[in-house]
Design an enzyme around this catalytic site. Structure first.
Site, PDB file in Angstrom:
ATOM      1  N   LYS A 115       0.767  -1.096   0.136  1.00 32.98           N
ATOM      2  CA  LYS A 115       0.048  -0.065   0.087  1.00 32.98           C
ATOM      3  C   LYS A 115       0.789   1.286   0.035  1.00 32.98           C
ATOM      4  CE  LYS A 115      -4.473  -1.698   1.544  1.00 32.98           C
ATOM      5  NZ  LYS A 115      -5.624  -1.721   2.310  1.00 32.98           N
ATOM      6  N   LYS A 197      -3.621 -10.696  -6.921  1.00 32.83           N
ATOM      7  CA  LYS A 197      -4.986 -11.347  -6.332  1.00 32.83           C
ATOM      8  C   LYS A 197      -6.109  -9.894  -6.829  1.00 32.83           C
ATOM      9  CE  LYS A 197      -5.590  -8.539  -2.115  1.00 32.83           C
ATOM     10  NZ  LYS A 197      -5.971  -8.241  -0.685  1.00 32.83           N
ATOM     11  N   LYS A 200     -10.488  -4.875  -5.013  1.00 36.94           N
ATOM     12  CA  LYS A 200     -11.433  -4.022  -5.155  1.00 36.94           C
ATOM     13  C   LYS A 200     -10.918  -2.774  -5.837  1.00 36.94           C
ATOM     14  CE  LYS A 200     -13.583  -4.434  -0.737  1.00 36.94           C
ATOM     15  NZ  LYS A 200     -13.019  -4.407   0.700  1.00 36.94           N
TER      16      LYS A 200
END
Ligand code: AMP
Ligand code: TRP
Length: 335
Positions: A115, A197, A200
């Site tokens: 992140k 992966k 969203k």
């Protein structure tokens, strides 16, 4: 909530419509656990603000996620479904556990590293200490089991370490939680880049199936899914990640083993297989989508669920929080 049952806690971030990965990796498993366990399922909006959010969207996403939990099959009278920000024990225990978490441990967290790369302009302290808050979420309810996708395994190991550290210093306080990671579906990959992966936040709309996608969108996305030139429906993540991902999606939905699926589609083309997978996904999501649309219309019902469940969660959280506060030496509350 029954006394003799074990406790389950899990949560999702309200950062957008949830994906097939969230469903197969987490939510679907949750619905199978509700009879056997006392379950708490949280909408972790406090975690969501570690990345900048638009307030109106965050509010909408949080409510939609709560409705999706119920639409997917979580019974709100059997499970405690609530917003993290409305149970202040999370923040309070989160602070305490920050003081029992080492920077060396936080430095190793892969989600933080990922992140930080993605949001290089906003590497805030909350993003860094996120795992201590997650540990608080879990330990606040003496959780026995945490059903999550594979990507959360590292956070869970840290939670266990923090709990054991605390228990060693202050005596038995926290239950040491175990992860519950499903055998299939624990890591659903991106349809366009099957080595990442499914997330969203993917930029390419074709990469993710959303729980709210219409049948024709689902079919289109599967038809466009990246595969390979082997022309062989075989589970081989190394060499055929795209096809392997489709097999694992199909397996998670139909409960068929990889071997059974390989046999069933031996000699068939990728095109046929993609349509089969799409149909299976469409059929699974159809009743969830219908329920979701119905629940969206019933504002009073949803509001009441939120109110009742928040009270239950707060009551439980306060009990453990007081115990922890006492152990570390905070003064007693005088009433
Ligand atoms: P998040 O979307 O990060 O809040 O994740 C919510 C839950 O879904 C967590 O338990 C994750 O481990 C799980 N999850 C997220 N993405 C995937 C995926 N692609 N495959 C399987 N599980 C996932
Ligand atoms: N970190 C989890 C995720 O990104 C969400 C989460 C927050 C969670 N607190 C939790 C999951 C506690 C399980 C238990 O998916």
């Amino acid at each position: 909530m029954e006394q003799n049952k074990k406790t389950i806690f899990s949560g999702m971030q309200p950062t957008g419509a949830i994906t097939l990965g969230n469903y197969l990796g987490a939510l679907k498993n949750w619905t199978t656990l509700q009879e056997e366990y006392n379950c708490l399922y949280c909408i972790v909006d406090m975690h969501a603000i570690t990345v900048r959010q638009n307030p109106a969207e965050l509010r909408k996403n949080a409510r939609n996620l709560l409705i999706q939990y119920i639409a997917a099959g979580l019974d709100p009278t059997k499970n405690i479904i609530y917003y993290q920000s409305q149970v202040s024990g999370h923040a309070e225990l989160g602070w305490i556990l920050n003081c029992f978490t080492y920077m060396g441990e936080l430095n190793r967290m892969t989600q933080f590293k990922d992140k930080s790369k993605k949001h290089a302009d906003n590497i805030n302290a909350g993003l860094y200490t996120y795992p201590a808050l997650m540990a608080a979420d879990i330990l606040l309810f003496n959780t026995d089991l945490v059903p999550v996708g594979h990507d959360q395994k590292q956070h869970l190991e840290l939670t266990r370490d923090i709990a054991m550290r605390f228990n060693t210093i202050y005596g038995d306080t926290f239950t040491i939680p175990d992860p519950y990671i499903g055998k299939v579906g624990a890591k659903i990959m991106d349809l366009q880049e099957p080595t990442n992966k499914m997330s969203k936040s993917a930029e390419d709309k074709n990469a993710t199936i959303l729980l709210t996608d219409k049948p024709d969108e689902i079919l289109k996305k599967f038809k466009r899914a990246v595969t390979d030139n082997f022309a062989n429906i075989k589970y081989d993540v190394e060499n055929q990640p795209g096809i392997s991902n489709l097999i694992s999606i199909y397996s998670a939905i139909t409960n068929k083993t990889y071997d059974e699926i390989e046999n069933e589609f031996a000699g068939k083309g990728y095109g046929d297989f993609k349509v089969e997978v799409a149909q299976a996904v469409i059929e699974t999501l159809k009743p969830i989508q219908q329920k979701y649309d119905e629940l969206q219309k019933d504002k009073a019902y949803i509001d009441n669920i939120i109110k009742e469940n928040t009270e239950k969660a707060n009551y439980k959280a306060q009990k453990i929080l007081r115990k922890v506060q006492k152990k570390i030496g905070f003064p007693p509350i005088i009433r």
